[in-house]
Design an enzyme around this catalytic site. Structure first.
Site: not given
Ligand code: NAD
Length: 495
Positions: A174, A227-228, A232, A249, A283, A384
């Protein structure tokens, strides 16, 4: 405008409900990049069922054969690199050179993991007993639910999908709803490469609905999320409660230390690229620059001068340095954080507002923003922001600088600029981050070593390659003891 479908059990299909959502160009809000299947629970059910159905045949496919498919997929990505890079710029906003870099990382990961198909090695070690041998072998985990963000829309899926597949898992993927077209192109490369049906399934849709349902689905054995932190952590809770393995991550509040003996011009370039590259939406972005007091003023002067010359605009236009931020909600959030920074007493010396120059008003553009006189207690130094906002913090000496860098909940990446080998050794030892750079910015990880953070930046094992990298995430050890003595032998006792 393109119609983007799910890919389930070897077929491109609309969502069961027939609903759709739009993916727009952040540099030009009016441009729709794709009209995308908006999935619900039934679509996830079907995808999980397909992945379960394909599992046995895939795990029993010899790993070198699995690797050949990955190798072909990497070749297809290479062939399409230019068009994929352009698509990334249109859908995510990063400038073209960065889009091409993102695709290249997926290509590298594909070739690297294809090679792992011929390695995937375990250990054979001598037994304590005669006529007995023993070994450990890597085995797949089952069906993986993979959830990815938008900021590396092809590279991050590749970090997860390629190692998951080479280890013999099947996948329900997804991607972020901000970059569904990029994710679809990535999946298409694997389909064209000959991946059997059901092995990789793609489901588009909102995270709170589709992502969360996927993570807790009974047909899924393990979850890998990037993701965030908030998302996570929520998923860690959900998976913990049902005893499901999850790797996360997450975010970062990465910092660069600039010592008084640093090559200042080099440090300024590193801070500039780390802070404003990908519009600060990595990130690993350097959102804090911790500068020794002896060079604090000089650094600020040079940094401000360089940052003020950065050219904002559509990343497809030559000469653009910084693209837009991803969407309206991030745009508003970043501007809110800037206001908070001002109220907390940090001094704004550059930017701090939406860009209105040229065609900027057509997209989500924010001027490169620099705060000075920032202290570690301020919110802008802790949270962040994920945009083009850099905080400069003064430090008394190396120990003070390291303390400041570590005083955050995150622990992904850090860097130090110094000419002193002893200072670099202390920093390397004491900085509490998964990745440390010496005389280079906080960004630019290579795929042949593990990638990942600690504290609020990561939970579980690592991504990418090297010992302790993705193979440890996407496989588990099975240990085999074989006794060919023909009699009862009791280890620990019959010694
Ligand atoms: P996000 O957490 O909003 O979304 C990430 C993914 O999770 C998306 O596919 C989203 O649709 C899904 N998602 C959202 N809510 C969810 C839920 N309740 N249950 C399951 N899935 C859900 O993050 P974003 O805005 O897409 O990405 C930015 C973030 O990602 C920043 O915090 C960045 O630091 C982090 N990031 C980390 C790394 C790493 O390797 N550490 C790499 C890239 C980005």
């Amino acid at each position: 405008m393109e119609r983007i479908k799910n890919y389930i059990d070897g077929k491109w299909v609309d969502s069961k409900s027939g609903e759709t959502f739009r993916s727009n160009n952040p540099a030009n809000k009016g441009e729709v990049v794709g009209v995308v299947a908006r999935s619900g629970r039934e679509d996830v059910d079907q995808a999980a069922k397909a992945a379960q159905g394909a599992y046995d045949a895939w795990r029993l496919t010899p790993a070198p054969r699995r690797g050949e498919i990955l190798f072909r997929a990497a070749g297809i990505l290479l062939r399409n690199k230019e068009s994929l890079g352009r698509l990334e710029t249109r859908e995510m906003g990063k400038i073209l050179s960065e889009g091409l870099g993102d695709v290249q990382e997926a290509i590298d990961m594909g070739y690297y993991m294809a090679g792992e198909g011929r390695r995937l090695s375990g250990e054979t070690v001598p037994s304590e007993l005669p006529d007995k041998d023993m070994k450990s072998v890597r085995v797949p985990i089952g069906v993986f639910g993979l959830i990815t963000p938008w900021n590396f829309p092809i590279a991050i899926p590749s970090w997860k999908v390629f190692p998951a597949l080479i280890c013999g898992n099947t996948v329900v993927f997804k991607p972020s709803s901000d970059t569904p077209v990029c994710a679809t192109r990535f999946v298409e490369a694997l389909v064209e490469a000959g991946l059997p049906k059901g092995v990789l399934n793609l489901v588009h849709g909102p995270g709170g609905e589709v992502g969360e349902y996927l993570a807790s689905h009974p047909g899924v054995d393990a979850v890998s999320f990037t993701g965030s932190f908030d998302t996570g952590k929520r998923l860690e809770g959900i998976c913990g409660a049902i005893h499901r393995m999850i790797v996360t991550e997450m975010g970062g509040k990465n910092a660069i230390i600039v010592m008084d003996d640093a090559n200042l011009d080099l440090a300024v370039e590193g801070a500039l690229w780390g802070g404003f590259g990908t519009t600060g939406q990595r990130c690993t972005a350097a959102s804090r620059i911790v500068v020794h007091r002896k060079v604090y003023r000089k650094f600020i002067e040079k940094f401000k001068r360089r940052a003020s010359r950065l050219k904002l605009g559509d990343g497809l236009q030559k000469g653009t340095d910084v693209g837009p931020v991803i969407n309206e909600s991030q745009f508003n959030k970043i501007l809110r954080e800037v206001e908070i920074g001002k109220k907390e007493g940090a001094k704004l010396i550059l930017g701090g507002k939406a860009c209105q120059k040229g065609n900027c008003s057509e997209g989500y553009f924010i001027e490169p923003t620099v705060f000075v006189n920032v202290t570690s207690e301020m919110r802008i130094a802790r949270e962040e922001i994920f945009g083009p906002v850099v905080s400069v913090i003064e430090a008394d000496n190396l120990e003070d600088a390291i303390r400041i860098v570590n005083r955050t909940a995150y622990g992904l990446s850090s860097a130090i600029y110094t000419q002193d080998i002893n200072s670099s050794a202390v920093a390397e030892r004491d900085l509490e981050t998964g990745i440390v750079y010496i005389n280079a910015s906080t960004i630019g990880a290579e795929i042949q070593l593990p990638f990942g953070g600690i504290k609020h930046s990561g939970y579980g094992r690592k991504e990418a390659g090297g010992r302790g990298g993705a193979l440890d995430t996407y496989s588990r050890w099975k240990v085999i003891y074989r006794d060919f003595s023909g009699r009862l032998q009791k280890a620990q006792i019959d010694k």
